[in-house]
Design an enzyme around this catalytic site. Sequence first.
Site, mmCIF file in Angstrom:
data_model
loop_
_atom_site.group_PDB
_atom_site.id
_atom_site.type_symbol
_atom_site.label_atom_id
_atom_site.label_comp_id
_atom_site.label_asym_id
_atom_site.label_seq_id
_atom_site.Cartn_x
_atom_site.Cartn_y
_atom_site.Cartn_z
ATOM 1 N N ASP A 1 4.913 -0.452 1.894
ATOM 2 C CA ASP A 1 3.797 -0.192 0.985
ATOM 3 C C ASP A 1 4.310 -0.123 -0.447
ATOM 4 O OD1 ASP A 1 1.548 0.720 -0.385
ATOM 5 O OD2 ASP A 1 0.932 2.036 1.251
ATOM 6 N N SER B 1 -5.799 5.124 0.353
ATOM 7 C CA SER B 1 -5.420 4.745 -0.999
ATOM 8 C C SER B 1 -6.133 5.604 -2.035
ATOM 9 C CB SER B 1 -5.680 3.253 -1.199
ATOM 10 O OG SER B 1 -5.140 2.801 -2.397
ATOM 11 N N HIS C 1 0.343 -1.736 2.707
ATOM 12 C CA HIS C 1 -0.823 -0.968 2.267
ATOM 13 C C HIS C 1 -2.098 -1.346 3.024
ATOM 14 C CE1 HIS C 1 -2.279 1.868 -0.768
ATOM 15 N NE2 HIS C 1 -3.359 1.117 -0.904
#
Length: 361
Positions: free
Chosen positions: A300, A132, A329
């Site tokens: 995601d 991320s 995610h």
Amino acid sequence: MSPVTFLAVVLCTVILFPKLTYAGELAGISKTCQSRSTGTTSLCSHLIEPSGYPCSEHSTKTKDGYLLGLQRVSSSIGKLRGAKGPPVLLLHGLFMDFWDWSWQELALFDLAEMIRYVNAITNSKVFVVGHSQGTIMSLAAFTQPEIVKMVAAAALLCPISYLDHITTPFVRDMVFMHLDGIMVDLGFHQLNFKSDFGTRMMDMMCDSNVDCGDLLASITGKNCCFNSSRVEYYLDNEPHPSSAKNLQHLFQMIRKGTFAKYDYGLIKNLKIYGQLKAPNFDLSHIPASLPIWMGYGGNDALADMKDVQRTIKELQSNPDMLYLENYGHIDFLLSIYAKRDVYDNMISFFRSYGNHGSASS
């Protein structure tokens, strides 16, 4: 052979949102003021050693004067066979950061110094793993020749350089409300969901169109394989506060569809950058010779497939790709099947590059 990992986790950064670690021997990072972290508890004693892994504390100073505390983590006693593996730096995401900086400083100062330090200690190029926001930092840092020359290869989980196609209702509502601007105008330097302001904000969001019965999915997208029985354990340690400036930088990316430095406005941009607009990070400056592996998921809501494909098109190289249609995610970190679905593939990628020599060669 088990790779030893220098796990560098920077405690004062944020998670979209995860950040940094380094393996080959794992290293974890915290910052002190001049430190960007306010915590005093050692990661080694609090989380790592109780799990049976040898851990030692390290520190180094960034070019902008902040101290980074790193934790070097080795394979658990009795499990390491043969020679030690190369160093691997692990980068987490959002909600572990404070005060007057964004992921730009984390990439160009913090990550740069962590890579330099690990390289100097191990005399070896570094394998980088980011998730991320850790991938935002990595991609920005890799555009800088003096940093990328010390990197052997990179694995990016839920890779992000563009955010304009995110579908998460929670984040979209915060962007629409201009929460970042409100916080700055009110003099708040950090977003802390456990503070009175953070709690009131959450209540307000849950009274709108956000389904707080499944808050995690509202933020990250639906996660297929997350062990929900562990939520209380994770919430004991997360989320940490995040810098208001970092939040504003991320929201700028969403609104403008850019992968650029922090936008201070025309006059201050001219003073700081020598131009009216904040400069872009040019992904084509990442060397084609840098091996890159990427893992992304069909559910995601933060690292959207359209944005991932745009990132890939702007790179000179053709990264090794792992696509998992049902993954969200958080699954790339906490899926109960992550070893089989993600990590075995990623480790095979790293192993294919074997010994990678000194960091600057």
